[in-house]
Motif scaffolding. Structure first.
Motif, PDB file in Angstrom:
ATOM      1  N   GLY A 126       4.424 103.309 145.820  1.00 14.22           N
ATOM      2  CA  GLY A 126       3.675 102.498 146.761  1.00 14.22           C
ATOM      3  C   GLY A 126       2.370 101.933 146.259  1.00 14.22           C
ATOM      4  N   LEU A 127       2.147 101.904 144.938  1.00 12.96           N
ATOM      5  CA  LEU A 127       0.913 101.378 144.378  1.00 12.96           C
ATOM      6  C   LEU A 127       1.183 100.097 143.596  1.00 12.96           C
ATOM      7  CD1 LEU A 127      -0.674 104.700 143.034  1.00 12.96           C
ATOM      8  CD2 LEU A 127      -1.262 103.486 145.149  1.00 12.96           C
ATOM      9  N   GLU A 128       0.145  99.270 143.465  1.00 17.42           N
ATOM     10  CA  GLU A 128       0.273  98.032 142.707  1.00 17.42           C
ATOM     11  C   GLU A 128       0.191  98.339 141.209  1.00 17.42           C
ATOM     12  OE1 GLU A 128       0.739  94.725 143.347  1.00 17.42           O
ATOM     13  OE2 GLU A 128       1.235  95.293 145.396  1.00 17.42           O
ATOM     14  N   PRO A 129       1.145  97.875 140.398  1.00 15.74           N
ATOM     15  CA  PRO A 129       1.078  98.120 138.950  1.00 15.74           C
ATOM     16  C   PRO A 129       0.035  97.236 138.285  1.00 15.74           C
ATOM     17  CG  PRO A 129       2.983  96.760 139.471  1.00 15.74           C
ATOM     18  CD  PRO A 129       2.376  97.159 140.789  1.00 15.74           C
ATOM     19  N   GLY A 130      -0.517  97.747 137.191  1.00 15.41           N
ATOM     20  CA  GLY A 130      -1.400  96.943 136.365  1.00 15.41           C
ATOM     21  C   GLY A 130      -2.864  97.012 136.707  1.00 15.41           C
ATOM     22  N   GLY A 131      -3.212  97.661 137.802  1.00 12.94           N
ATOM     23  CA  GLY A 131      -4.613  97.695 138.203  1.00 12.94           C
ATOM     24  C   GLY A 131      -5.270  99.036 137.955  1.00 12.94           C
ATOM     25  N   TRP A 132      -6.547  99.101 138.336  1.00  8.87           N
ATOM     26  CA  TRP A 132      -7.287 100.359 138.262  1.00  8.87           C
ATOM     27  C   TRP A 132      -6.844 101.262 139.406  1.00  8.87           C
ATOM     28  CZ3 TRP A 132     -10.271 100.433 133.934  1.00  8.87           C
ATOM     29  CH2 TRP A 132     -10.657  99.205 133.400  1.00  8.87           C
ATOM     30  N   LEU A 133      -6.894 102.569 139.194  1.00  8.26           N
ATOM     31  CA  LEU A 133      -6.482 103.525 140.208  1.00  8.26           C
ATOM     32  C   LEU A 133      -7.713 104.075 140.933  1.00  8.26           C
ATOM     33  CD1 LEU A 133      -3.694 105.394 138.203  1.00  8.26           C
ATOM     34  CD2 LEU A 133      -3.397 103.717 140.026  1.00  8.26           C
ATOM     35  N   THR A 134      -7.709 103.956 142.247  1.00 11.53           N
ATOM     36  CA  THR A 134      -8.827 104.418 143.062  1.00 11.53           C
ATOM     37  C   THR A 134      -8.632 105.887 143.418  1.00 11.53           C
ATOM     38  OG1 THR A 134      -9.053 102.201 143.992  1.00 11.53           O
ATOM     39  CG2 THR A 134     -10.152 103.989 145.151  1.00 11.53           C
ATOM     40  N   VAL A 135      -9.663 106.697 143.167  1.00  6.23           N
ATOM     41  CA  VAL A 135      -9.530 108.140 143.339  1.00  6.23           C
ATOM     42  C   VAL A 135     -10.656 108.698 144.210  1.00  6.23           C
ATOM     43  CG1 VAL A 135      -8.383 108.406 141.112  1.00  6.23           C
ATOM     44  CG2 VAL A 135     -10.873 108.632 141.236  1.00  6.23           C
ATOM     45  N   ASP A 136     -10.457 109.939 144.675  1.00 10.19           N
ATOM     46  CA  ASP A 136     -11.499 110.622 145.438  1.00 10.19           C
ATOM     47  C   ASP A 136     -12.370 111.453 144.502  1.00 10.19           C
ATOM     48  OD1 ASP A 136     -10.093 112.947 144.810  1.00 10.19           O
ATOM     49  OD2 ASP A 136      -9.342 113.278 146.849  1.00 10.19           O
ATOM     50  N   GLU A 137     -13.169 112.352 145.056  1.00 15.19           N
ATOM     51  CA  GLU A 137     -14.111 113.135 144.258  1.00 15.19           C
ATOM     52  C   GLU A 137     -13.429 114.050 143.253  1.00 15.19           C
ATOM     53  OE1 GLU A 137     -13.952 113.020 147.508  1.00 15.19           O
ATOM     54  OE2 GLU A 137     -15.815 112.120 148.247  1.00 15.19           O
ATOM     55  N   THR A 138     -12.185 114.419 143.522  1.00 17.52           N
ATOM     56  CA  THR A 138     -11.455 115.318 142.618  1.00 17.52           C
ATOM     57  C   THR A 138     -10.520 114.562 141.680  1.00 17.52           C
ATOM     58  OG1 THR A 138      -9.604 115.657 144.149  1.00 17.52           O
ATOM     59  CG2 THR A 138     -11.516 117.119 144.393  1.00 17.52           C
ATOM     60  N   CYS A 139     -10.611 113.244 141.694  1.00 17.63           N
ATOM     61  CA  CYS A 139      -9.744 112.352 140.901  1.00 17.63           C
ATOM     62  C   CYS A 139      -8.315 112.301 141.427  1.00 17.63           C
ATOM     63  CB  CYS A 139      -9.748 112.727 139.408  1.00 17.63           C
ATOM     64  SG  CYS A 139     -11.332 112.439 138.613  1.00 17.63           S
ATOM     65  N   ARG A 140      -8.128 112.658 142.674  1.00 18.17           N
ATOM     66  CA  ARG A 140      -6.818 112.498 143.302  1.00 18.17           C
ATOM     67  C   ARG A 140      -6.690 111.058 143.781  1.00 18.17           C
ATOM     68  NH1 ARG A 140      -4.985 116.856 147.763  1.00 18.17           N
ATOM     69  NH2 ARG A 140      -6.887 116.066 148.785  1.00 18.17           N
ATOM     70  N   VAL A 141      -5.574 110.419 143.453  1.00 22.15           N
ATOM     71  CA  VAL A 141      -5.379 109.008 143.780  1.00 22.15           C
ATOM     72  C   VAL A 141      -5.249 108.835 145.287  1.00 22.15           C
ATOM     73  CG1 VAL A 141      -3.881 106.992 143.481  1.00 22.15           C
ATOM     74  CG2 VAL A 141      -4.312 108.530 141.547  1.00 22.15           C
ATOM     75  N   ARG A 142      -6.033 107.910 145.805  1.00 22.48           N
ATOM     76  CA  ARG A 142      -5.968 107.627 147.237  1.00 22.48           C
ATOM     77  C   ARG A 142      -4.676 106.872 147.564  1.00 22.48           C
ATOM     78  NH1 ARG A 142     -10.973 108.799 149.330  1.00 22.48           N
ATOM     79  NH2 ARG A 142     -12.762 108.679 147.895  1.00 22.48           N
ATOM     80  N   ASP A 143      -4.265 106.912 148.808  1.00 18.30           N
ATOM     81  CA  ASP A 143      -3.117 106.143 149.312  1.00 18.30           C
ATOM     82  C   ASP A 143      -1.785 106.613 148.732  1.00 18.30           C
ATOM     83  OD1 ASP A 143      -4.898 104.534 150.775  1.00 18.30           O
ATOM     84  OD2 ASP A 143      -5.192 103.219 149.051  1.00 18.30           O
ATOM     85  N   VAL A 144      -1.724 107.861 148.264  1.00 23.00           N
ATOM     86  CA  VAL A 144      -0.454 108.434 147.827  1.00 23.00           C
ATOM     87  C   VAL A 144      -0.167 109.644 148.711  1.00 23.00           C
ATOM     88  CG1 VAL A 144       0.780 109.615 145.965  1.00 23.00           C
ATOM     89  CG2 VAL A 144      -0.650 107.645 145.450  1.00 23.00           C
ATOM     90  N   THR A 145       0.962 109.628 149.371  1.00 22.70           N
ATOM     91  CA  THR A 145       1.326 110.680 150.314  1.00 22.70           C
ATOM     92  C   THR A 145       1.379 112.039 149.629  1.00 22.70           C
ATOM     93  OG1 THR A 145       2.645 109.058 151.530  1.00 22.70           O
ATOM     94  CG2 THR A 145       3.051 111.382 152.025  1.00 22.70           C
ATOM     95  N   ASP A 146       0.859 113.042 150.313  1.00 25.33           N
ATOM     96  CA  ASP A 146       0.883 114.446 149.880  1.00 25.33           C
ATOM     97  C   ASP A 146      -0.096 114.752 148.752  1.00 25.33           C
ATOM     98  OD1 ASP A 146       2.816 114.972 151.774  1.00 25.33           O
ATOM     99  OD2 ASP A 146       4.480 114.662 150.368  1.00 25.33           O
ATOM    100  N   GLY A 147      -0.816 113.783 148.222  1.00 25.21           N
ATOM    101  CA  GLY A 147      -1.885 114.055 147.272  1.00 25.21           C
ATOM    102  C   GLY A 147      -1.469 114.726 145.981  1.00 25.21           C
ATOM    103  N   TRP A 148      -0.351 114.335 145.424  1.00 25.12           N
ATOM    104  CA  TRP A 148       0.139 114.965 144.185  1.00 25.12           C
ATOM    105  C   TRP A 148      -0.237 114.156 142.937  1.00 25.12           C
ATOM    106  CZ3 TRP A 148       3.194 111.621 141.498  1.00 25.12           C
ATOM    107  CH2 TRP A 148       3.747 110.555 142.234  1.00 25.12           C
ATOM    108  N   LEU A 149      -0.726 112.919 143.114  1.00 23.24           N
ATOM    109  CA  LEU A 149      -1.005 112.049 141.973  1.00 23.24           C
ATOM    110  C   LEU A 149      -2.517 112.009 141.707  1.00 23.24           C
ATOM    111  CD1 LEU A 149       0.241 110.095 139.882  1.00 23.24           C
ATOM    112  CD2 LEU A 149      -0.216 108.232 141.489  1.00 23.24           C
ATOM    113  N   TYR A 150      -2.880 112.223 140.435  1.00 18.47           N
ATOM    114  CA  TYR A 150      -4.264 112.211 139.989  1.00 18.47           C
ATOM    115  C   TYR A 150      -4.432 111.162 138.894  1.00 18.47           C
ATOM    116  CZ  TYR A 150      -4.973 116.685 142.412  1.00 18.47           C
ATOM    117  OH  TYR A 150      -5.072 117.671 143.353  1.00 18.47           O
ATOM    118  N   ALA A 151      -5.662 110.697 138.714  1.00 18.95           N
ATOM    119  CA  ALA A 151      -5.972 109.763 137.633  1.00 18.95           C
ATOM    120  C   ALA A 151      -7.363 110.087 137.106  1.00 18.95           C
ATOM    121  CB  ALA A 151      -5.917 108.315 138.115  1.00 18.95           C
ATOM    122  N   ALA A 152      -7.454 110.414 135.841  1.00 18.51           N
ATOM    123  CA  ALA A 152      -8.738 110.766 135.233  1.00 18.51           C
ATOM    124  C   ALA A 152      -8.992 109.886 134.015  1.00 18.51           C
ATOM    125  CB  ALA A 152      -8.758 112.240 134.834  1.00 18.51           C
ATOM    126  N   GLY A 153     -10.265 109.653 133.737  1.00 23.27           N
ATOM    127  CA  GLY A 153     -10.622 108.836 132.581  1.00 23.27           C
ATOM    128  C   GLY A 153     -10.717 107.367 132.930  1.00 23.27           C
TER     129      GLY A 153
END
Length: 492
Positions: free
Chosen positions: A300-327
């Motif tokens: 459910g995310l747009e390919p090719g762009g930057w990934l928006t994350v919360d304070e713990t680097c968990r990717v927003r707008d992903v159900t169940d909070g299993w996807l993270y993005a760091a760096g």
């Protein structure tokens, strides 16, 4: 196609310093972890950025400093032995082989799968086998099959960024240098044009000019290092010009050509119609995230762009909070050390959530919050003079509506700097939040100032009150006495 399926607690995409640190933290938390990497384990920083660039710069900067030390000037008057510098660079990057990094992964119990990983749904990653760095099949034990990996708890995207190239006529045919070619070239070009005015442009102008290239820098804006305090770029530009570098500001490129073919010179056409010629042209015009072919659309995310994350680097707008993005991919702070910081916090958060911890401390400066990404990002630019900065610039603080006081000091008046080099040129700035009573930004420019930066980082991140800093006594006679001078100036 036959498929082999494997299940882990955590899957990490990307084996650069960020991916390695995140995997180290999840493994330390007792979670089975696998890293997927299609290039060299160790990533961009180890082979094409931080390490090789500093290996190229160190001899140049050491010679520049030695020329200002009585008794050494005559000893360093000659040119650098470029072949020796390049050979040392090659040694520092392990001749672009990752055996040592793989040994480390094995020693801490992290699995490695070579190949291109992409999401194929929640917690599922398909790995297409890749050719290993030594030319052998890099598919590990999969025998060349596509491999499906499943994560029980988390998938972490740590794929970094690549050089952003503008859409210019002739750019594909010219095949210009990016930061990768600039840090790995085996020869010194006689003439080098650098397009850009940021950190990469400034450092590579310093390095290749020092190694013997005739360097021209084309800057679209008004000067170098535009995101740091203005005096930083001014001092760096002044020294580069004295060393023979031509810097043109307010300059835009219209097109490129290499009329003589791959081995011929490059012609750069400016918007004004003027044409410049060089043996190589380097584009240092920003970065773009490696997210175009990660299968983000399957979750459910747009390919090719930057990934928006919360304070713990968990990717927003992903159900169940299993996807993270760091760096770099989350665009919070495109620096290796900040990515590693994020990785440590994200890895710890994944571990805590996996063991069923309750609400995590994600408040400002909390155990699971990447607060430093907004408040205390340190950065060193390894130019002559060095630039070291942390926190907000005066302009940034004013834009945020802060009530500030700016304190400047000429570092050439510090006794330690006088002893360090004849004619020491540098400047220090401290930005103080008057309502909070502590520094929110510090910038040093001058030879050897990189080692001052952590003291400033501690002061900013620790929100140390000015009155307490008065009791942190710097040793005499060191350059660090600039802290005393800044505080004295502040107190009046």
């Amino acid at each position: 196609m036959n498929q082999a399926t494997d299940e882990y607690d955590v899957i990490v995409l990307g084996a650069g310093p960020v991916g390695e640190n995140l995997a180290d933290r999840t493994r330390a938390a007792g979670l089975s972890t696998v890293i997927v990497e299609h290039e060299l384990v160790g990533g961009e920083c180890s082979y094409w950025a931080c390490i090789p660039s500093k290996a190229l710069l160190r001899p140049v900067l050491a010679r520049a400093e030695a020329r200002h030390v009585p008794g050494l000037r005559q000893a360093v008057d000659g040119p650098l032995v470029a072949a020796d510098v390049l050979a040392h660079r090659d040694e520092e990057v392990g001749d672009w082989k990752d055996d040592g990094q793989i040994s480390w992964l094995e020693s801490v119990g992290i699995d490695l799968v070579r190949g291109h990983g992409r999401l194929v749904g929640p917690r599922r990653v398909a790995v297409t086998p890749a050719v290993g760095p030594d030319g052998a099949d890099g598919a590990d034990a999969s025998g060349g099959e596509e491999r499906i990996l499943t994560a029980r708890h988390a998938v972490a995207v740590c794929t970094g960024t690549g050089a952003a190239l503008p859409d210019l006529p002739g750019i594909a045919e010219v095949r210009p240098w990016t930061s990768r070619e600039a840090t790995s070239s085996g020869t010194v070009p006689k003439r080098l044009i650098i397009i850009g005015g940021g950190v990469v442009a400034s450092e590579m102008a310093t390095a290749w000019n020092g190694l013997g290239s005739r360097v021209t820098v084309l800057v679209r804006g008004s000067g170098l290092l535009g995101r740091i305090e203005p005096f930083a770029g001014e001092l760096v530009a002044e020294t580069l010009k004295e060393a023979g570098v031509e810097i043109r500001t307010g300059t835009s490129v219209k097109g490129l050509a290499r009329p003589g073919g791959a081995d011929g010179p490059v012609t750069v056409t400016l918007e004004s119609g003027e044409r410049l010629e060089a043996d190589e042209v380097l584009f240092a015009t920003g970065r773009t995230p490696h997210t175009a072919d990660l299968g983000l659309e399957t979750v459910g995310l747009e390919p090719g762009g930057w990934l928006t994350v919360d304070e713990t680097c968990r990717v927003r707008d992903v159900t169940d909070g299993w996807l993270y993005a760091a760096g770099d991919v989350n665009r919070k702070a495109l620096l290796t050390h900040q990515g590693k910081y994020q990785a440590r916090i994200a890895g710890a958060a994944i571990g805590a959530r996996a063991r069923g911890a309750g609400r995590l401390d994600t408040g400002r400066w909390g155990e699971y919050a990447t607060t430093a990404d907004e408040a205390a990002v340190p950065q060193v630019v390894f130019t002559d003079p060095e630039v070291a900065a942390v926190g907000l610039t005066a302009e940034q603080a004013e834009a945020e509506g802060r009530n500030i006081r700016v304190v400047d000091y000429d570092m050439g008046h510090v006794e330690g700097a006088v002893l360090y080099a004849d004619g020491y040129r540098g400047r220090a700035r401290m930005v103080v939040d008057l309502d909070r009573g502590h520094p929110i930004g510090v910038t040093f420019v001058g030879p050897g100032v990189s080692e001052l930066l952590h003291s400033a980082t501690v002061a900013v991140a620790g929100e140390v009150p000015i009155e307490r800093l008065w009791h942190a006594v710097p040793s005499f006679p060191t350059i660090s006495e600039v802290w005393l001078r800044l505080l004295e100036t502040y107190r009046g």
